[in-house]
Design an enzyme around this catalytic site. Structure first.
Site, PDB file in Angstrom:
ATOM      1  N   SER A 160       0.895  -1.255   0.128  1.00  0.00           N
ATOM      2  CA  SER A 160      -0.028  -0.124  -0.050  1.00  0.00           C
ATOM      3  C   SER A 160       0.895   1.322   0.094  1.00  0.00           C
ATOM      4  O   SER A 160       1.648   1.374  -0.917  1.00  0.00           O
ATOM      5  CB  SER A 160      -0.950  -0.109   1.141  1.00  0.00           C
ATOM      6  OG  SER A 160      -1.992   1.038   1.118  1.00  0.00           O
ATOM      7  N   HIS A 348      -7.552  -5.340   0.522  1.00  0.00           N
ATOM      8  CA  HIS A 348      -6.473  -4.565   0.706  1.00  0.00           C
ATOM      9  C   HIS A 348      -5.378  -5.428   1.861  1.00  0.00           C
ATOM     10  O   HIS A 348      -4.157  -5.023   1.643  1.00  0.00           O
ATOM     11  CB  HIS A 348      -6.703  -2.990   1.084  1.00  0.00           C
ATOM     12  CG  HIS A 348      -5.905  -2.258   0.792  1.00  0.00           C
ATOM     13  ND1 HIS A 348      -5.241  -2.017  -0.508  1.00  0.00           N
ATOM     14  CD2 HIS A 348      -4.979  -1.496   1.719  1.00  0.00           C
ATOM     15  CE1 HIS A 348      -4.064  -1.039  -0.476  1.00  0.00           C
ATOM     16  NE2 HIS A 348      -4.010  -0.640   1.036  1.00  0.00           N
TER      17      HIS A 348
END
Ligand SMILES: *[C@@H]1O[C@H](CO)[C@@H](O)[C@H](O)[C@H]1NC(C)=O
Length: 380
Positions: A160, A348
């Protein structure tokens, strides 16, 4: 919508449920304490950046072996790579496979809240976004690892924001591309074009208000309280997926995240979502002129990234939707691979914590490492 409420209530309940002894203990240990507890060789190193921040880097040491540098995402820490324990933690797995593991910590998180002259109670301490992390923290950490081990190059794996800050570094300080054998981006984030995360969209909508509020009240450190920090929050940020989350481990996840960040990091992401670009921080045209000698902030030139970049993405990732990942792949200077996780619900956070992350992602990471090492050898 109904699904959302069901998940919320299940999680609120899970957050409060009784936990087993190891889980309760692991929630309170630091990264080095976790590594030691599970019988791995832990080391703690201090790295100073050019602008005076003192970062703690955690190592699962295998001296003499090829170093891999793991860099966590926003609000996270080095703990992310080990908190799921030896059976699932990517840090342990790569160490078992013979690598020397170095896990960075961004300025401002719980391990790197130190500066040579500034104190975390000064608002100027928090005057940074992932731009500063990219141009200062990552290069300092890479130089330290290479200096300490005597290696000329390392593998980089980011999650990320650990990918965003890499893209910043490799485009703004392109000389660092030569120090990278491979860069693997888990849930990569650059431009937000098709972003679905309600959290980031909320910030994008209320940018001025958040900025005003934080300036007015002198709140420059972004923190969520314990109730909010429960997994429900993570779902809002990164997407739903009940199946890949091990509820038993929630207290450990909550014990390690959120680990601290600046408000400016959030605002900068909010700007990406509002303007649908990948540019430096926008101070408004007047202040931009003093900062950049231009009314608009300069944008990052991804074509300058000559290090081989491999993207790992997932269909249910609200922060890195396929449209954005495909665009990023086209914009990069040396894109080498784009792997969609073969599991539609993957989100995610599943890249590092997901129950099946070993099979669905980590093994692919390892095969990419081997492939690029082979290529590196044939160059010499
Ligand atoms: C979830 O975590 C617990 C505690 O670490 C572990 O015993 C269990 O096997 C895990 N469940 C799955 C499905 O991986």
């Amino acid at each position: 919508m109904l699904k959302y409420f069901v998940v919320t209530f299940t999680l609120l309940f899970a957050c409060k449920a009784a936990v087993d002894k190891d889980v309760a203990e692991d929630a309170l240990l630091t990264t080095p304490q976790l590594i030691k507890k599970y019988g791995y060789p832990d080391e703690t190193h201090q790295v100073e950046t050019e602008d005076g921040y003192i970062l703690e880097v955690h190592r699962i040491a295998r001296p003499g072996a090829q170093p891999i540098y793991l860099q966590h995402g926003n609000l996270d820490s080095s703990g992310t790579w080990v908190l799921m324990g030896p059976n699932l933690g990517l840090g342990y797995y790569l160490w078992e496979l013979g690598y020397d593991i170095w896990m960075g910590n961004n300025r401002g998180n719980r391990y790197s809240k130190k500066h040579k002259t500034l104190s975390p109670s000064d608002s100027s301490f928090w005057d940074f976004s992932w731009h500063e992390i990219g141009i200062n923290d990552l290069p300092a950490t890479i130089d330290y690892i290479l200096g300490h081990t005597g290696f000329e190059k390392l593998h980089y794996i980011g999650h990320s924001q650990g990918t965003t800050s890499f893209f910043v570094m490799a485009s703004e300080r392109p000389e660092y591309n030569d120090k990278i054998i491979s860069m693997q981006a888990l849930a990569p984030v650059a431009s937000f074009i098709d972003i679905k995360s309600p959290y980031i969209l909320y910030i994008a909508t209320w940018l001025e208000a958040v900025d005003y509020w934080s300036t007015m009240f002198g709140v420059n450190e972004f923190s969520a309280n314990d109730e909010l920090a429960c997994a429900n929050d993570l779902f809002l940020i990164g997407g739903f997926d009940q199946a890949q989350l091990n509820y038993t481990m929630l207290p450990v996840i909550n014990g390690h995240t959120p680990a601290g960040a600046s408000v400016k990091q959030m605002l900068h992401y909010g700007q990406l979502a509002r303007y649908k670009n990948f540019c430096q921080y926008d101070y408004g045209w007047y202040l931009n002129f003093f900062q950049y000698f231009s009314y608009f902030p300069p944008c990052y030139d991804l074509k300058k990234i000559t290090a081989p970049v491999i993207l790992h993405h997932a269909t249910n990732d609200w922060l890195a939707p396929s449209y954005d990942v495909n665009q990023l792949f086209e914009d990069l200077g040396n894109p080498r691979g784009k792997y969609l996780v073969p599991y539609p619900e993957f989100n995610h956070f599943d890249f590092i914590w997901g129950i099946d992350s070993r099979v669905l992602v980590h093994n692919k990471i390892v095969s990419v490492l081997k492939e690029l090492e082979q290529e590196e050898k044939s160059k010499n």
